[in-house]
Design a protein around this motif. Sequence first.
Motif, PDB file in Angstrom:
ATOM      1  N   ILE A 188      36.293  36.675  39.630  1.00  0.00           N
ATOM      2  CA  ILE A 188      36.477  35.584  40.587  1.00  0.00           C
ATOM      3  C   ILE A 188      36.561  36.126  42.008  1.00  0.00           C
ATOM      4  O   ILE A 188      37.259  37.114  42.263  1.00  0.00           O
ATOM      5  N   ALA A 189      35.856  35.468  42.930  1.00  0.00           N
ATOM      6  CA  ALA A 189      35.909  35.855  44.344  1.00  0.00           C
ATOM      7  C   ALA A 189      37.064  35.109  45.000  1.00  0.00           C
ATOM      8  O   ALA A 189      37.125  33.885  44.940  1.00  0.00           O
ATOM      9  N   ARG A 190      37.963  35.846  45.640  1.00  0.00           N
ATOM     10  CA  ARG A 190      39.132  35.229  46.270  1.00  0.00           C
ATOM     11  C   ARG A 190      39.118  35.424  47.774  1.00  0.00           C
ATOM     12  O   ARG A 190      38.643  36.457  48.279  1.00  0.00           O
ATOM     13  N   PHE A 191      39.624  34.412  48.460  1.00  0.00           N
ATOM     14  CA  PHE A 191      39.678  34.401  49.926  1.00  0.00           C
ATOM     15  C   PHE A 191      41.082  34.007  50.360  1.00  0.00           C
ATOM     16  O   PHE A 191      41.704  33.147  49.714  1.00  0.00           O
ATOM     17  N   GLU A 192      41.563  34.580  51.460  1.00  0.00           N
ATOM     18  CA  GLU A 192      42.873  34.169  51.973  1.00  0.00           C
ATOM     19  C   GLU A 192      42.861  32.676  52.219  1.00  0.00           C
ATOM     20  O   GLU A 192      41.952  32.160  52.867  1.00  0.00           O
ATOM     21  N   GLY A 193      43.867  31.988  51.696  1.00  0.00           N
ATOM     22  CA  GLY A 193      43.977  30.548  51.908  1.00  0.00           C
ATOM     23  C   GLY A 193      43.206  29.702  50.905  1.00  0.00           C
ATOM     24  O   GLY A 193      43.213  28.482  51.009  1.00  0.00           O
ATOM     25  N   ALA A 241      27.797  39.073  47.625  1.00  0.00           N
ATOM     26  CA  ALA A 241      27.171  37.756  47.824  1.00  0.00           C
ATOM     27  C   ALA A 241      28.099  36.776  48.537  1.00  0.00           C
ATOM     28  O   ALA A 241      27.630  35.846  49.198  1.00  0.00           O
ATOM     29  N   THR A 242      29.414  36.979  48.406  1.00  0.00           N
ATOM     30  CA  THR A 242      30.350  35.985  48.962  1.00  0.00           C
ATOM     31  C   THR A 242      31.161  36.497  50.144  1.00  0.00           C
ATOM     32  O   THR A 242      31.752  35.703  50.873  1.00  0.00           O
ATOM     33  N   GLY A 243      31.242  37.828  50.313  1.00  0.00           N
ATOM     34  CA  GLY A 243      32.126  38.381  51.346  1.00  0.00           C
ATOM     35  C   GLY A 243      33.602  38.189  51.025  1.00  0.00           C
ATOM     36  O   GLY A 243      34.442  38.165  51.929  1.00  0.00           O
ATOM     37  N   ALA A 244      33.932  38.071  49.746  1.00  0.00           N
ATOM     38  CA  ALA A 244      35.324  37.844  49.325  1.00  0.00           C
ATOM     39  C   ALA A 244      36.242  38.960  49.806  1.00  0.00           C
ATOM     40  O   ALA A 244      35.841  40.113  49.952  1.00  0.00           O
ATOM     41  N   VAL A 245      37.507  38.586  50.042  1.00  0.00           N
ATOM     42  CA  VAL A 245      38.535  39.551  50.413  1.00  0.00           C
ATOM     43  C   VAL A 245      38.917  40.401  49.198  1.00  0.00           C
ATOM     44  O   VAL A 245      39.171  41.593  49.311  1.00  0.00           O
ATOM     45  N   ASP A 301      33.470  24.839  38.558  1.00  0.00           N
ATOM     46  CA  ASP A 301      34.670  24.608  39.359  1.00  0.00           C
ATOM     47  C   ASP A 301      34.415  25.205  40.741  1.00  0.00           C
ATOM     48  O   ASP A 301      34.387  26.425  40.911  1.00  0.00           O
ATOM     49  N   SER A 302      34.237  24.306  41.710  1.00  0.00           N
ATOM     50  CA  SER A 302      33.806  24.767  43.043  1.00  0.00           C
ATOM     51  C   SER A 302      34.954  25.332  43.879  1.00  0.00           C
ATOM     52  O   SER A 302      34.728  25.768  45.003  1.00  0.00           O
ATOM     53  N   ARG A 303      36.177  25.358  43.344  1.00  0.00           N
ATOM     54  CA  ARG A 303      37.305  25.831  44.155  1.00  0.00           C
ATOM     55  C   ARG A 303      37.211  27.323  44.459  1.00  0.00           C
ATOM     56  O   ARG A 303      37.751  27.787  45.473  1.00  0.00           O
ATOM     57  N   TRP A 304      36.577  28.061  43.555  1.00  0.00           N
ATOM     58  CA  TRP A 304      36.364  29.492  43.764  1.00  0.00           C
ATOM     59  C   TRP A 304      34.996  29.864  43.184  1.00  0.00           C
ATOM     60  O   TRP A 304      34.592  29.283  42.178  1.00  0.00           O
ATOM     61  N   PRO A 305      34.303  30.839  43.774  1.00  0.00           N
ATOM     62  CA  PRO A 305      33.121  31.410  43.099  1.00  0.00           C
ATOM     63  C   PRO A 305      33.641  32.175  41.873  1.00  0.00           C
ATOM     64  O   PRO A 305      34.293  33.203  42.025  1.00  0.00           O
ATOM     65  N   TRP A 306      33.416  31.613  40.696  1.00  0.00           N
ATOM     66  CA  TRP A 306      34.120  32.052  39.489  1.00  0.00           C
ATOM     67  C   TRP A 306      33.117  32.265  38.367  1.00  0.00           C
ATOM     68  O   TRP A 306      32.520  31.313  37.879  1.00  0.00           O
ATOM     69  N   LEU A 307      32.948  33.522  37.976  1.00  0.00           N
ATOM     70  CA  LEU A 307      32.016  33.866  36.906  1.00  0.00           C
ATOM     71  C   LEU A 307      32.772  34.270  35.641  1.00  0.00           C
ATOM     72  O   LEU A 307      33.925  34.699  35.712  1.00  0.00           O
ATOM     73  N   VAL A 308      32.094  34.136  34.523  1.00  0.00           N
ATOM     74  CA  VAL A 308      32.659  34.582  33.252  1.00  0.00           C
ATOM     75  C   VAL A 308      31.587  35.383  32.522  1.00  0.00           C
ATOM     76  O   VAL A 308      30.438  34.948  32.428  1.00  0.00           O
TER      77      VAL A 308
END
Lengths: 136, 136
Positions: free
Chosen positions: A96-101, A73-77, A30-37
């Motif tokens: 999960i890496a989250r970003f504003e917006g 690796a992602t610079g996530a907020v 799912d490319s909407r978020w860099p999402w690991l399990v």
Amino acid sequence: MVKFELDERLTRDSERLTLLGLCDVRLMRDSRWPWLVLVPQRPDVSEVFDLTPLDQAVLTFEQNLVASTLKKATGAVKINVGALGNIVRQLHVHVIARFEGDANWPGPVWGHGSAVPYEAQPCDEFKRKFLEALQS
Amino acid sequence: MVKFELDERLTRDSERLTLLGLCDVRLMRDSRWPWLVLVPQRPDVSEVFDLTPLDQAVLTFEQNLVASTLKKATGAVKINVGALGNIVRQLHVHVIARFEGDANWPGPVWGHGSAVPYEAQPCDEFKRKFLEALQS
């Protein structure tokens, strides 16, 4: 002894990035978020507190290693971590890496819309970047 | 040294149940789910991996103690654990008892509708039951 087998739905929805001492570290398709399990490779466990105390400590270590690596690796907020399991009962921890917006920001990723598959190139790029950061 | 102060929104949305070695264990003022929040009493921390390794281990211990106690006290089908922090950046870990058919089952609790305040009696009853289970 019961053998560990990865849940069918986790197998379908994610692919292996790497194996750590306890956990199978997987990338959600799912490319909407860099999402690991992270899936601790132990049979018949659905709550973190069902693990042995040693496995709980190892899970904490691996989870925090993966979370800090994902941030680097992602610079996530913000990194979101969660173990829900209302649908898939085999213990798995989302990182999960989250970003504003980003999609559904600042709400949670779970249950929001439908997965958007990766294109091959950004997916390979992400995997390379994450695994490099993990080794550094 | 910076002093720990509980975030304003966490103060408003929850009340203290008990203090453990590291965490303030709080009950969310939302009767839709038995919903606890653990707040490590450390200033300026927003990710679990920002804690020292010792604090990470203690958090794991307290989190699993609270989660297994919540399961015992409520008979929940599944415990949901999450550290999101997209809105409130002070590190806090949600531990929620879930039941088939509860509000937004099997989806997540975060971002779903509006809080439904407790009546005094069920709230006192829940607190008594949880604290008894914690001590047993």
